[in-house]
Design an enzyme around this catalytic site. Structure first.
Site, PDB file in Angstrom:
ATOM      1  N   GLU A 180      21.147 -31.302  11.242  1.00 44.27           N
ATOM      2  CA  GLU A 180      22.154 -30.239  11.282  1.00 44.27           C
ATOM      3  C   GLU A 180      21.422 -28.900  11.257  1.00 44.27           C
ATOM      4  OE1 GLU A 180      25.613 -30.869   8.998  1.00 44.27           O
ATOM      5  OE2 GLU A 180      26.308 -28.807   9.166  1.00 44.27           O
ATOM      6  N   ARG A 181      21.675 -28.100  12.281  1.00 40.63           N
ATOM      7  CA  ARG A 181      21.016 -26.778  12.422  1.00 40.63           C
ATOM      8  C   ARG A 181      19.493 -26.917  12.520  1.00 40.63           C
ATOM      9  NH1 ARG A 181      25.938 -25.113  13.725  1.00 40.63           N
ATOM     10  NH2 ARG A 181      27.376 -25.394  12.016  1.00 40.63           N
ATOM     11  N   ASN A 223      25.218 -32.165   3.685  1.00 40.53           N
ATOM     12  CA  ASN A 223      26.452 -32.863   4.068  1.00 40.53           C
ATOM     13  C   ASN A 223      26.062 -34.344   4.063  1.00 40.53           C
ATOM     14  OD1 ASN A 223      27.961 -30.524   4.417  1.00 40.53           O
ATOM     15  ND2 ASN A 223      27.222 -30.250   6.512  1.00 40.53           N
ATOM     16  N   GLU A 304      33.346 -26.798   2.614  1.00 45.23           N
ATOM     17  CA  GLU A 304      33.398 -27.219   4.019  1.00 45.23           C
ATOM     18  C   GLU A 304      33.783 -28.695   4.149  1.00 45.23           C
ATOM     19  OE1 GLU A 304      29.539 -25.907   5.557  1.00 45.23           O
ATOM     20  OE2 GLU A 304      30.397 -23.927   5.926  1.00 45.23           O
ATOM     21  N   ARG A 337      25.030 -26.655  -5.342  1.00 42.73           N
ATOM     22  CA  ARG A 337      25.042 -25.496  -4.447  1.00 42.73           C
ATOM     23  C   ARG A 337      26.170 -24.520  -4.780  1.00 42.73           C
ATOM     24  NH1 ARG A 337      25.142 -26.265   1.042  1.00 42.73           N
ATOM     25  NH2 ARG A 337      23.502 -24.780   1.515  1.00 42.73           N
ATOM     26  N   ARG A 354      36.132 -14.182   1.608  1.00 39.26           N
ATOM     27  CA  ARG A 354      35.176 -15.276   1.383  1.00 39.26           C
ATOM     28  C   ARG A 354      33.960 -14.806   0.588  1.00 39.26           C
ATOM     29  NH1 ARG A 354      32.333 -18.759   6.216  1.00 39.26           N
ATOM     30  NH2 ARG A 354      30.414 -19.269   5.096  1.00 39.26           N
ATOM     31  N   ASP A 383      26.900 -16.349   4.577  1.00 36.95           N
ATOM     32  CA  ASP A 383      26.224 -17.547   5.079  1.00 36.95           C
ATOM     33  C   ASP A 383      25.069 -17.157   6.004  1.00 36.95           C
ATOM     34  OD1 ASP A 383      25.571 -20.084   5.761  1.00 36.95           O
ATOM     35  OD2 ASP A 383      27.386 -20.522   6.912  1.00 36.95           O
ATOM     36  N   GLU A 405      18.586 -19.608  -2.347  1.00 34.46           N
ATOM     37  CA  GLU A 405      18.468 -20.438  -1.141  1.00 34.46           C
ATOM     38  C   GLU A 405      18.286 -19.521   0.066  1.00 34.46           C
ATOM     39  OE1 GLU A 405      21.276 -23.760  -0.565  1.00 34.46           O
ATOM     40  OE2 GLU A 405      21.416 -23.192   1.540  1.00 34.46           O
ATOM     41  N   GLU A 411      19.445 -20.634  12.171  1.00 34.87           N
ATOM     42  CA  GLU A 411      20.813 -20.948  12.605  1.00 34.87           C
ATOM     43  C   GLU A 411      21.517 -19.753  13.248  1.00 34.87           C
ATOM     44  OE1 GLU A 411      23.264 -22.467   9.478  1.00 34.87           O
ATOM     45  OE2 GLU A 411      25.098 -22.346  10.680  1.00 34.87           O
ATOM     46  N   GLU A 529      18.935  -7.594  14.613  1.00 30.90           N
ATOM     47  CA  GLU A 529      20.134  -6.993  14.020  1.00 30.90           C
ATOM     48  C   GLU A 529      20.735  -5.977  14.986  1.00 30.90           C
ATOM     49  OE1 GLU A 529      19.292  -4.403  10.707  1.00 30.90           O
ATOM     50  OE2 GLU A 529      21.223  -4.837   9.790  1.00 30.90           O
ATOM     51  N   TRP A 560      38.159 -19.154   8.269  1.00 33.51           N
ATOM     52  CA  TRP A 560      36.763 -19.257   7.848  1.00 33.51           C
ATOM     53  C   TRP A 560      36.267 -18.024   7.090  1.00 33.51           C
ATOM     54  CZ3 TRP A 560      33.998 -23.674   7.990  1.00 33.51           C
ATOM     55  CH2 TRP A 560      34.527 -24.726   8.733  1.00 33.51           C
TER      56      TRP A 560
HETATM   57  C1  GCV Z   1      24.781 -28.111   6.063  1.00 34.97           C
HETATM   58  C2  GCV Z   1      26.686 -23.330   7.173  1.00 34.97           C
HETATM   59  C3  GCV Z   1      26.147 -24.190   8.269  1.00 34.97           C
HETATM   60  C4  GCV Z   1      26.376 -25.660   7.984  1.00 34.97           C
HETATM   61  C5  GCV Z   1      25.743 -25.999   6.644  1.00 34.97           C
HETATM   62  C6  GCV Z   1      26.360 -25.094   5.592  1.00 34.97           C
HETATM   63  C7  GCV Z   1      25.730 -25.309   4.235  1.00 34.97           C
HETATM   64  O1  GCV Z   1      28.067 -23.385   7.149  1.00 34.97           O
HETATM   65  O2  GCV Z   1      26.731 -23.834   9.479  1.00 34.97           O
HETATM   66  O3  GCV Z   1      25.809 -26.417   9.011  1.00 34.97           O
HETATM   67  O4  GCV Z   1      25.935 -27.343   6.328  1.00 34.97           O
HETATM   68  O5  GCV Z   1      26.157 -23.755   5.942  1.00 34.97           O
HETATM   69  O6  GCV Z   1      24.871 -24.526   3.896  1.00 34.97           O
HETATM   70  O7  GCV Z   1      26.103 -26.235   3.551  1.00 34.97           O
END
Ligand code: GCV
Length: 834
Positions: A180-181, A223, A304, A337, A354, A383, A405, A411, A529, A560
Site C-alpha cells: 500500500e503506497r 491495514n 479508515e 496509531r 478532520r 495526512d 510518524e 504518497e 509545494e 474525508w
Molecule cells: C495504510 C493514508 C493512506 C493510506 C494509509 C493511511 C494510514 O490515508 O492513503 O493508504 O493506510 O494513510 O496511514 O493508515
C-alpha cells in the site's frame, strides 16, 4: 583455496549490483588521491572482534567489505587483540576483560558508540566500542562513513548517542506481495500469502537500516490482514526476523484489532472482555516463543474502516492496554496509531474539521495508557500533506509515550516520479517549538520523550521499499530513507549536512556533482509545494483516488475532510477559535495566539488556518491569487531547471544512474507544467481574477489536439476539465490515427512538445513526422497510477532541434494498445532555447 573462492564470490557479488542503485549509500567507492595515500598509510592490517556473534560479526564483515572497497585492502580478521596495530571491535565489557589497561570504562547509553584511538606499546588501536553489540556495529558503520567522507580517523575520540531509543521503519506490505503506497516494486518480505522463499533482499535492507542506526521494522501493512497472526504464519515472521537480526533490526508486526474474533473464533473483540485479553496474551506468548526479540505490535484502530474499540463504546486506552499487557511480559511495545478520524464527516457543517481529530481523540486519555504503549502521531494533523503544521497532539500528551510518524514513501509527493527531499520538511516540524507548558519544547524533544521524561519515544518512518533494484523506483528518493535514519539518530543535523553526506556517499566526491545534487534536493520540497499546494492549501490532488495527479475539487463535498473550501470568493479552511473550527485552540497559547491572528499567521500556513478572499494581501506583498499563479509558474520553472542542471553532470555520474535520473527529472518537469496549468486554470475560472502577468490561459505556440486536423481521432471531454488543456483530448478507437497541422511560423529551429496520455492499461506507440520525414517515435510505457485520461496520465514528449519551414505538415500518429487510446492533448511549437 576455499577462502580465495569465497573472496572471488564476494567481489563478484559486489560487482553484480554495481551502479544500479542497489548499494545506495553503502557503495564504498574507492577513495582516491592524497586521501587514499593517507588512509592506506594509517590503516592497520588487522580487524579484531571480541565476540563472534552478530551484530558484532556483521560489523566486522562490513568493515572488511567497506575498507576493501574504499582502500583496495583486505584486513585480516582476528579474534584477539594482536600486538600490532588493529581495529578492535567490542563492547565496553568485552574490552574491560580483554584490555583492562586501556581503561575504557566510561558508561555509554544504549546503542551509542565510541570511536577511540589507543596507543599501547607502540601499536595504534582504533577501538570501536559501545555498551551493547548493536552499538559496536553502529560504530563500525560510522567509521566507514567517516573514511568515505574523507574525515580523519587516525586520532579519534568521538562518542555518539542516538537521540531517541525508538528508530523504526514501518512497511505497509500486504501478504500477497503488493505494498500500500509503495512505489519501488513489490514486497521484499511477502509473496502469495507467505514470506518470500528468498529473503536476501530483507537482509540487505537490514544492512541499509543498520548503517543509519534504525533498530526496528514492522513488516506488514497497518491495514492488517488478521491472518498474519495465524499459527501457520509464525514461522514466516520468524524467518524474516532471522534475516534482519544480524543487523540489529528487530521485527514488529501490525495487527488487526478484531483478530480475537476473526481469527480466534471468539464472539467479541471487546478490549474489556477477559477472554479477549487472554487471547491476546496467548497469541503474544506464542509469537515470543518463536521470536524472542520481537519488538512489538503496531495497531491502527477505528480509522479508515478498521475495527476499533468504538464499537463496544470503549476508549483507545482500553484498546491499547489490552494488547500492550499481552506484550509487556516479553518487553514488547504496542504502537497505537494516533491517525484516528471520521471519514464520513458532514462537509456542510463549517465547524467540522478532520484536523482536530487526533487531539480530540487522545488528549483526554493522557495518563491512561500503559507504560509500554506508544501513541504514533503523524507529523501533521491531516495526512502527510505538502505543508501541515505540527500536530497539536505532540504537546498534549504529558503522561503518555509518543513517537512521530513520518512518511518516507512519497504518497502525496509525486510517488517515485518526482524528486522531493523530505528531510527538509521533517526538520521544519521537528524543530518547531510548540511551547508546551510555556517552555521551549521542539517537536523532536516531545516525540523523543525528553520533554516530559517518558521512558521511551522516538521516530517511525513509513518506508515501503520494494524489489526495484534501487529500492524506491527513483535514485534520488533514497535520500529520504537516508535522511530519516540520520535524523532519527540526530535530529539536530541540518538538511544540508544530510544531503551533502548522502550525495557524496551515493554519487562520489566530485564537487560539481555534490553541489548540483545538493541544490536540487534542498530546493525540491519548496518547489513541489509551489506547483502542488502553496500557502498551506494542500489537498489539490485526487485525494479520493490515486493521490498523484491534480483534481482541485476532489477534496470538497465529501466526508474525508481534506477540505480547502475554495469557491468564487475565497479560499482556505477557517480553523480559528473566533469564527472557525477551533482547531487553533488545540495548540499551547503562544502558538495559538500567533496563528489565530491574520497579522501574525505565517503565509506558508495561511490557507490551512484561515479562509480569506483571493484579494487578501500576504505578508510578502502579493495577493493570494497572484501568489497562487506565481508559485505555480516558479515551481514548474524550477523543475525544468533541475533537468538542465542534471544534464551538466553527464560523464560525472555513472551512465545508468545518470540516464535514469535524467528521465525522471524530465518527466517531472512535464508533470509540473500539467499541475501548473490545471491549478492556475481552475483558480482563474473560479475566482474570475486574471493573472497580472498574463500567463494563465495564454500558451504561446500551443495547438490543441482537438483543433488540429484529425484522421481517425475523436474528441473527448476530460474530467476534471482542468486536467487537460482546453478540457479536451483526442482518442483513437481505430488501429491507428493521426492529428496534424500546417506550420505557419517563420523558418527556424524549434522545440516540439507533444502532450499525450500514458495510461497504465496499455503501451500505445506514437510517431511524429515533419514535412513527410519521421523524426521521432516513442511509446507510452511509464507505469503511472491511472487507467484514464487525466492529469496523472498526462505526459510530455520533448523533441529538440527541429528545423521547420512555413507550410510544413507536422503529423502525430498514434497506435492504441490494450485499453489505452493513444490520446493527445496538445502540441507546442516553441523557438529553440525558449
Ligand atoms: C495504510 C493514508 C493512506 C493510506 C494509509 C493511511 C494510514 O490515508 O492513503 O493508504 O493506510 O494513510 O496511514 O493508515
Amino acid at each position: 583455496m576455499l577462502s580465495k573462492l569465497i573472496l572471488a564470490a564476494a567481489l563478484a557479488g559486489a560487482c553484480l549490483h554495481a551502479e544500479t542503485g542497489y548499494d545506495a549509500w553503502l557503495r564504498y567507492q574507492s577513495i582516491e588521491g592524497a586521501l587514499r595515500v593517507h588512509v592506506r598509510a594509517t590503516l592497520p592490517a588487522v580487524v579484531t572482534m571480541l565476540n563472534d556473534a552478530d551484530p558484532e560479526a556483521a560489523a566486522r564483515g562490513e568493515l572488511i567489505r567497506g575498507l576493501r572497497g574504499l582502500t583496495g585492502r583486505t584486513l585480516r580478521a582476528e579474534g584477539r587483540i594482536p600486538r600490532e596495530s588493529a581495529i578492535v571491535l567490542g563492547t565496553l565489557d568485552e574490552l574491560g576483560r580483554a584490555a583492562p589497561q586501556w581503561n575504557l570504562g566510561a558508561p555509554l547509553p544504549e546503542d551509542g558508540y565510541w570511536l577511540k584511538t589507543v596507543i599501547d606499546h607502540g601499536a595504534r588501536y582504533t577501538v570501536v566500542t559501545a555498551s551493547n553489540p548493536r552499538g559496536v556495529m553502529y560504530g563500525a558503520f560510522a567509521m566507514l562513513r567517516k573514511i568515505a567522507l574523507g574525515e580523519p580517523v587516525d586520532s579519534l575520540d568521538e562518542r555518539s548517542t542516538p537521540y531517541a531509543p525508538i528508530r523504526w521503519v514501518n512497511q505497509w506490505d500486504n501478504l500477497d506481495g503488493s505494498i500500500e503506497r509503495g512505489y519501488g516494486g513489490r514486497s521484499i518480505f511477502w509473496e502469495n500469502g507467505h514470506a518470500r522463499a528468498d529473503l536476501t533482499r530483507v537482509a540487505d535492507y537490514g544492512r541499509l537500516l543498520a548503517s543509519l542506526g534504525v533498530n526496528g521494522c514492522s513488516i506488514n501493512n497497518v491495514n492488517a490482514n488478521p491472518r498474519l497472526l495465524a499459527a501457520e504464519m509464525i514461522p514466516d515472521i520468524a524467518r524474516i526476523a532471522a534475516a534482519l537480526r544480524p543487523w540489529g533490526v528487530r521485527v514488529a508486526v501490525a495487527v488487526d484489532f478484531a483478530s480475537p474474533k476473526i481469527l480466534g473464533g471468539l464472539d467479541t473483540f471487546d478490549p474489556l472482555d477477559a477472554g479477549v485479553a487472554a487471547w491476546w496474551k496467548q497469541k503474544a506468548d506464542e509469537l515470543y516463543r518463536a521470536i524472542p526479540d520481537l519488538a512489538g505490535f503496531v495497531l491502527k484502530a477505528d480509522s479508515e474502516g478498521r475495527a476499533g474499540p468504538s464499537i463496544y463504546h470503549r476508549t483507545h486506552a482500553d484498546a491499547a492496554n489490552v494488547v500492550a499487557r499481552a506484550l509487556a511480559p516479553h518487553g514488547g511495545l504496542l504502537f497505537y496509531r494516533g491517525f484516528v478520524y471520521d471519514h464520513h464527516m458532514d462537509w456542510r457543517n463549517p465547524k467540522n474539521d478532520r484536523a482536530r481529530a487526533a487531539y480530540d481523540n487522545f488528549h483526554g486519555l493522557d495518563g491512561q495508557f500503559d507504560s509500554n504503549a506508544v501513541i504514533q502521531i503523524k507529523n501533521g494533523p491531516i495526512d502527510f500533506q505538502v505543508r501541515e503544521p505540527a500536530s497539536p497532539l505532540f504537546a498534549a500528551l504529558e503522561k503518555t509515550n509518543q513517537v512521530i510518524e513520518l512518511q518516507i514513501t512519497q504518497e502525496y509527493f509525486g510517488q517515485a516520479h518526482h524528486t522531493v527531499f523530505l528531510p527538509r520538511m521533517w526538520k521544519a516540524t521537528l524543530d518547531f517549538d510548540l511551547h508546551a507548558g510555556g517552555a521551549s519544547t521542539p517537536v523532536k524533544a516531545l516525540a523523543a520523550g525528553k520533554t516530559f521524561h517518558r521512558p521511551t519515544g522516538g521516530f517511525a518512518g513509513v518506508a515501503n521499499v520494494g524489489l526495484d533494484e534501487n529500492w524506491f523506483g527513483n535514485h534520488l528518493s533514497q535520500a529520504n530513507l537516508y535522511g530519516f535514519g540520520r535524523l532519527a539518530w540526530d535530529p539536530d543535523l541540518t538538511s544540508r549536512q544530510i544531503v551533502e553526506e548522502w550525495t557524496r556517499l551515493t554519487f562520489g566526491g566530485d564537487p560539481k556533482v555534490d553541489g548540483t545534487v545538493a541544490a536540487i534536493q534542498l530546493g525540491s520540497w519548496r518547489t513541489y509545494e509551489n506547483y502542488t499546494g502553496p500557502l498551506g492549501l494542500q489537498g489539490l490532488t485526487d485525494i479520493t483516488g490515486n493521490h498523484y495527479g491534480v483534481n482541485v475539487e476532489a477534496s470538497e463535498r465529501n466526508g474525508w475532510g481534506q477540505w480547502h473550501r475554495a469557491d468564487e470568493k475565497g479560499v482556505g479552511m477557517d480553523r480559528t477559535v473566533a469564527t472557525g473550527t477551533g482547531y487553533i485552540g488545540q495548540y499551547p497559547p503562544t502558538v495559538a495566539r500567533a496563528w489565530e491572528s491574520l497579522a501574525t499567521c505565517p503565509d506558508d500556513l495561511l490557507l490551512f488556518l484561515h479562509h480569506v478572499p483571493y484579494t487578501y494581501v500576504l505578508h510578502d506583498g502579493k495577493t493570494v491569487i497572484q501568489y497562487l499563479y506565481d508559485s505555480h509558474y516558479e515551481g514548474a520553472e524550477a523543475v525544468a531547471g533541475y533537468a538542465h542542471q542534471w544534464k551538466t553532470l553527464a560523464g560525472l555520474v555513472d551512465e545508468r544512474r545518470y540516464r535514469e535520473v535524467l528521465a525522471q527529472l524530465e518527466y517531472q518537469a512535464g508533470q509540473a507544467v500539467v499541475w501548473r496549468d490545471a491549478v492556475t486554470e481552475w483558480f482563474r475560472r473560479t475566482s474570475g481574477i486574471a493573472d497580472a502577468r498574463g500567463r494563465v490561459g495564454s500558451y504561446p505556440g500551443r495547438f490543441e489536439a482537438e483543433a488540429m486536423h484529425l484522421d481517425g481521432y475523436q474528441v473527448r471531454d476530460v474530467v476534471p476539465a482542468e486536467d487537460a488543456s482546453g478540457g479536451k483530448a483526442v482518442v483513437c478507437a481505430a488501429a491507428e490515427c493521426s492529428a496534424w497541422l500546417q506550420f505557419a511560423g517563420a523558418a527556424g529551429w524549434y522545440t516540439l512538445r507533444v502532450q499525450y496520455f500514458d495510461q497504465r492499461n496499455g503501451i500505445s506507440r506514437y510517431r511524429l513526422r515533419v514535412a513527410g520525414q519521421w523524426i521521432d517515435e516513442w511509446q507510452a510505457d511509464l507505469l503511472l497510477p491511472t487507467v484514464t485520461l487525466d492529469s496523472s496520465s498526462s505526459t510530455r514528449r520533448v523533441i529538440h532541434g527541429v528545423a521547420l519551414r512555413p507550410g510544413d505538415e507536422i503529423r502525430i500518429e498514434g497506435r492504441p494498445d490494450g485499453g489505452e487510446p493513444a490520446a493527445l492533448d496538445y502540441l507546442e511549437i516553441v523557438p529553440e532555447n525558449q
